[in-house]
Motif scaffolding. Structure first.
Motif, PDB file in Angstrom:
ATOM      1  N   SER A   1       0.842  -1.378   0.117  1.00  0.00           N
ATOM      2  CA  SER A   1       0.028   0.047  -0.065  1.00  0.00           C
ATOM      3  C   SER A   1       0.902   1.247   0.056  1.00  0.00           C
ATOM      4  O   SER A   1       0.510   2.277  -0.232  1.00  0.00           O
ATOM      5  N   ARG A   2       2.120   1.081   0.298  1.00  0.00           N
ATOM      6  CA  ARG A   2       2.966   2.097   0.290  1.00  0.00           C
ATOM      7  C   ARG A   2       4.064   2.170  -0.812  1.00  0.00           C
ATOM      8  O   ARG A   2       4.805   2.969  -1.009  1.00  0.00           O
ATOM      9  N   GLY A   3       3.718   1.275  -1.807  1.00  0.00           N
ATOM     10  CA  GLY A   3       4.611   1.096  -2.865  1.00  0.00           C
ATOM     11  C   GLY A   3       6.131   0.503  -2.411  1.00  0.00           C
ATOM     12  O   GLY A   3       6.779   0.798  -3.286  1.00  0.00           O
ATOM     13  N   LEU A   4       5.884  -0.323  -1.486  1.00  0.00           N
ATOM     14  CA  LEU A   4       7.424  -0.859  -0.807  1.00  0.00           C
ATOM     15  C   LEU A   4       7.124  -2.348  -0.978  1.00  0.00           C
ATOM     16  O   LEU A   4       6.257  -3.031  -1.260  1.00  0.00           O
ATOM     17  N   MET A   5       8.214  -3.066  -0.933  1.00  0.00           N
ATOM     18  CA  MET A   5       8.350  -4.655  -0.591  1.00  0.00           C
ATOM     19  C   MET A   5       9.697  -4.840   0.052  1.00  0.00           C
ATOM     20  O   MET A   5      10.537  -4.341  -0.040  1.00  0.00           O
ATOM     21  N   LEU A   6       9.364  -6.092   0.405  1.00  0.00           N
ATOM     22  CA  LEU A   6      10.923  -6.871   0.985  1.00  0.00           C
ATOM     23  C   LEU A   6      11.882  -7.287  -0.003  1.00  0.00           C
ATOM     24  O   LEU A   6      11.185  -7.883  -1.073  1.00  0.00           O
ATOM     25  N   ALA A   7      13.007  -6.786  -0.199  1.00  0.00           N
ATOM     26  CA  ALA A   7      14.067  -7.070  -1.138  1.00  0.00           C
ATOM     27  C   ALA A   7      14.662  -8.431  -0.706  1.00  0.00           C
ATOM     28  O   ALA A   7      15.068  -9.308  -1.557  1.00  0.00           O
TER      29      ALA A   7
END
Length: 412
Positions: A53-59
């Motif tokens: 929802s914040r435009g992020l992800m775990l890399a």
């Protein structure tokens, strides 16, 4: 009871009390034990909803685990399995790209009191992970139809409906960009009706190869596909003829071209349809008929033949015509308190029938009847009239449906 039996009963009771007391002390006060739990998985709370929802992800870091040594009452610790224990990291505070190191929390089954358990040792106190920008991309869904439907059915492949129509992939850009489409395979073998169901899909690269481990998130787990399967049916085109004296099929020939049509539609709609009616033609209204008739298909059906009209010709044989001016006009259907004053005093009528009969018809044999039973108010009216030829059953008017009589209805 004998003294020996009494002693035995006291011994048994004492033993039971001792066991119960030992169990109580073991559970509440003592008999602590420790046990190792290795490779406990760490769950990232918010990785599937908060971060996207914040435009992020775990890399990185999603596969992190922790080794633990837990202590507590033996009755509790001995009943725990590695699968009962989880470690959690809450990502609610993560708002931007970058490396993070957050503490984890121990999560135990609901029936275990957390205050009874002590963490004697852990392989890590914090979990380190990397957060990056979430990259999203839409890909088309290709539906591959396999198999064939039996006759007289046809698969409407061009009308396949997919829901959703595209899939949204999310993840690292390199992983997302290698996938260019999704493929759904639908087997229509032996289908006798429209197919609609959820199907799994395969993700494909630019060469059409299946991406076995895509490492991306996909917006939908399945695709709902509708493949219309119609029934094909050839049906005769039919016309209903309204006959009257001087206008019967016995003295007429007719032709319909084309006289059949192939339509397709839902099998449930077509099963009970055996013909397509073009309507009714009043033979007395025509000297001859040479016109196109529109073909109206049943609801939910489609034209597979291509033509929208058929041509009907009607010709009359062995009949003659003769003209009369008729003044014998009579109203019908009036109430006892009404009268009809004619404005139209005479009508030109053409009769058709065998020549011998027509030669004998006199004007007084012809009457025109005006039906006024549907007229509810007074005033001037123009209404259709019917022509009757008394004494000559094979003679009737041509174009009778076009005769109009004008008069005035007056209530007394």
């Amino acid at each position: 009871m004998s003294e020996k039996a009494t002693k035995i009963a006291y011994l048994v009771l004492s033993l039971l009390l001792a066991i119960l007391f030992w169990l109580y002390v073991d559970a509440s006060k003592g008999h602590m034990m420790s046990q190792d739990f290795n490779s406990v998985p760490i769950d990232f709370i918010g990785a599937e909803d908060t971060l996207p929802s914040r435009g992020l992800m775990l890399a990185s870091g999603e596969d992190a685990t922790v080794d633990l040594r837990l202590s507590g009452p033996r009755t509790v610790i001995s009943g725990l399995k590695s699968s009962d224990i989880r470690a959690q990291v809450n990502l609610v505070s993560v708002n931007s790209v970058g490396p993070y190191s957050l503490k984890w929390d121990l999560v135990l089954p609901d029936h275990v009191n957390r205050s009874d358990i002590t963490i004697e040792r852990s392989s890590r106190s914090n979990v380190t992970f990397q957060v990056t920008t979430l990259y999203s991309h839409e890909i088309p869904i290709d539906v591959v139809i396999e198999g064939e439907v039996p006759e007289p059915y046809v698969s409407m492949d061009a009308r396949v409906v997919k829901e959703p129509s595209v899939l949204t992939l999310s993840g690292l850009r390199d992983a997302v960009d290698q996938i260019v489409s999704a493929r759904v395979v639908v087997d229509i073998s032996n289908a006798v009706g429209t197919i609609q169901q959820d199907y799994s899909y395969e993700l494909l690269d630019a060469e059409g190869n299946v991406v076995a481990d895509p490492k991306v998130r996909v917006s939908d787990q399945s695709v709902n596909v509708t493949v219309p399967v119609y029934m094909m049916k050839e049906l005769p085109l039919t016309v209903k003829f309204k006959q009257s004296p001087g206008s019967t099929l016995a003295n007429a020939s007719w032709n319909l071209e084309p006289d059949k049509i192939t339509i397709m539609g839902d099998p449930l709609s077509l099963e009970t349809i055996e013909e397509i009616s073009l309507g009714e033609v009043d033979l007395s209204a025509y000297y001859e008929f040479d016109e196109d008739l529109e073909i109206k298909l049943p609801a939910g059906c489609e034209n597979a033949s291509g033509f929208k009209n058929t041509h009907l010709t009607i010709k009359f044989h062995n009949l003659s015509t003769r003209s009369f001016t008729v003044t014998n006009i009579r109203p019908a259907g009036l109430s006892a308190s009404q009268r009809f004053d004619l404005i139209t005093t005479s009508v030109d009528v053409v009769l058709r029938g065998p020549a011998d009969d027509l030669e004998q018809v006199m004007e007084e044999d012809i009457r025109i009847v005006v039906d006024l039973k549907e007229i509810t108010s007074d005033g001037t009216v123009t209404v259709p009239a019917n022509v009757y030829v008394d004494g000559y059953s094979a003679v009737g008017a041509v174009g009778a449906s076009e005769i109009q009589i004008t008069g005035k209805i007056i209530s007394s």
